[in-house]
Design an enzyme around this catalytic site. Structure first.
Site, PDB file in Angstrom:
ATOM      1  N   PHE A  39      36.328  19.071 -93.010  1.00  0.00           N
ATOM      2  CA  PHE A  39      35.369  20.028 -93.567  1.00  0.00           C
ATOM      3  C   PHE A  39      34.318  20.352 -92.512  1.00  0.00           C
ATOM      4  CE2 PHE A  39      37.341  17.808 -97.051  1.00  0.00           C
ATOM      5  CZ  PHE A  39      37.566  18.805 -97.984  1.00  0.00           C
ATOM      6  N   VAL A  77      34.233  14.811 -93.208  1.00  0.00           N
ATOM      7  CA  VAL A  77      33.153  15.789 -93.146  1.00  0.00           C
ATOM      8  C   VAL A  77      32.509  15.685 -91.769  1.00  0.00           C
ATOM      9  CG1 VAL A  77      30.949  16.435 -94.184  1.00  0.00           C
ATOM     10  CG2 VAL A  77      32.759  15.467 -95.610  1.00  0.00           C
ATOM     11  N   CYS A  78      32.351  16.796 -91.098  1.00  0.00           N
ATOM     12  CA  CYS A  78      31.751  16.785 -89.758  1.00  0.00           C
ATOM     13  C   CYS A  78      30.296  16.351 -89.838  1.00  0.00           C
ATOM     14  CB  CYS A  78      31.830  18.170 -89.125  1.00  0.00           C
ATOM     15  SG  CYS A  78      30.822  18.292 -87.621  1.00  0.00           S
ATOM     16  N   VAL A  79      29.937  15.330 -89.051  1.00  0.00           N
ATOM     17  CA  VAL A  79      28.593  14.752 -89.138  1.00  0.00           C
ATOM     18  C   VAL A  79      27.505  15.747 -88.718  1.00  0.00           C
ATOM     19  CG1 VAL A  79      28.776  13.624 -86.858  1.00  0.00           C
ATOM     20  CG2 VAL A  79      27.121  12.788 -88.530  1.00  0.00           C
ATOM     21  N   ALA A  82      27.167  18.396 -91.309  1.00  0.00           N
ATOM     22  CA  ALA A  82      26.687  17.799 -92.559  1.00  0.00           C
ATOM     23  C   ALA A  82      25.187  17.536 -92.508  1.00  0.00           C
ATOM     24  CB  ALA A  82      27.449  16.510 -92.843  1.00  0.00           C
TER      25      ALA A  82
END
Lengths: 119, 124, 98
Positions: A39, A77-79, A82
């Site tokens: 994501f 989820v891409c940090v 995010a």
């Protein structure tokens, strides 16, 4: 065959997340493997456990969580994306994990096909 | 698996202009990470994506980080394959001189053929 | 190669760009791009032209959702999500023209 999936848009705003989910279900039904769903961009909002859709609507976040639980799908989820958007471990829905962009590149390398859903 | 076979051809297709949306900036972030994985990376700019490379971007007035210098730094990450579609440049009244980095200009057919040779195509 | 487009050609340039650059292969219309499969739009001549170079598919659930599963341009094949998966599997690479 191993598929990698990229979701670039948030839930409810854009059809991308719905399309990606239905693609994953169809791929699994055919015996394919989903290596990872990554994501990115506003797609990270798919991981918010604070989402509360009306009762007569589909629950996009819960649907992803269920897929992760039942099929062991890796939802990443891409940090960086995010943190920009206020998605943290505190409000992360079950089945999702926060990690780096390297996970996307790895999906590109490891999976036989990478399919992007976005705007 | 031999080391050679684990190197894939990654193409990043940039079709959106900078600043109006976050795609250009976050695409660049993926490109920089991909470089660390020793893959065969190329970047393509077409349609409004060519505006990402436009010289003279001044973002002070919109209080947003000017990330255009990063395209010049790609060389330092061994990312040297930057392609721009000829037709997209011409449609915008631009030439290579208007771009802030050296690129290879390809016509649409050559670009399409290049896409066909890739293993992974990521679009932004 | 599989090209995936998700925007209406009447409002966005994505399909135009795909048809300009891509050399041929499979083209799948999903989401709002399924309007490109409708007969009688301003885009139909371009779609007919594309059919000479591409095998064109449209995603059935997206056609149905939008009420445009009827009067499709001749030569465009309709697929369900399973067919979408098959198209991805059958082609070495796919590109989403976002």
């Amino acid at each position: 065959m191993k598929f990698g999936i990229v979701v670039n848009e948030g839930p409810y705003q854009h059809q991308a997340s719905d399309s990606a989910y239905l693609f994953c279900k169809a791929a699994l039904a055919q015996g394919h493997e989903i290596f990872r769903v990554f994501f990115y961009h506003d797609g990270v909002n798919n991981a918010s456990r604070l989402t509360e859709p009306p009762q007569d609507d589909r629950n996009i976040v819960a649907r992803w969580s269920r897929l992760a639980e039942e099929q062991g799908i890796d939802l990443v989820v891409c940090v960086a994306a995010a943190l920009r958007r206020g998605i943290k471990d505190e409000n992360l829905a079950p089945g999702f994990r926060i990690s780096g962009l390297g996970q996307l590149v790895e999906a590109g390398i490891q999976a036989d096909r990478l399919v992007t859903f976005g705007d | 698996m031999s080391e050679e076979s684990s190197i894939k051809k990654f193409m990043f297709v940039n079709r959106k202009p900078p600043y109006g949306t976050v795609y250009a900036l976050e695409a660049l972030e993926v490109v920089l990470i991909t470089a660390a994985f020793d893959q065969d990376v190329s970047l393509v700019f077409l349609d409004d994506g060519v505006y990402q490379l436009r010289k003279g971007q001044q973002t002070k007035g919109i209080e947003t980080k000017n990330f255009s210098p990063t395209y010049r730094a790609l060389d330092g990450y061994d990312i040297e394959k930057l392609y721009v579609e000829k037709e997209s440049l011409e449609a915008r009244g631009l030439t290579e001189d208007d771009l802030l980095v050296d690129v290879m200009v390809l016509d649409r057919a050559a670009l399409g053929a290049l896409m066909d040779q890739q293993d992974v195509v990521l679009s932004f | 190669m599989l090209h995936i487009v998700n925007k209406s050609p009447l409002g966005h340039a994505a399909l135009d760009s795909c048809l300009r650059v891509a050399q041929g292969g499979d083209l799948l219309l999903i989401e709002d791009a399924v309007y490109a499969a409708s007969a009688g739009t301003l885009f139909e001549p371009l779609m007919r032209d594309a059919l000479k170079r591409f095998k064109v598919y449209a995603l059935q659930p997206d056609l149905e959702a939008r009420g445009v599963a009827v009067h499709l341009i001749e030569g465009i094949a309709v697929v369900d999500y399973g067919g979408f998966v098959d198209l991805v599997a059958r082609n070495k690479t796919c590109q989403s023209w976002l």
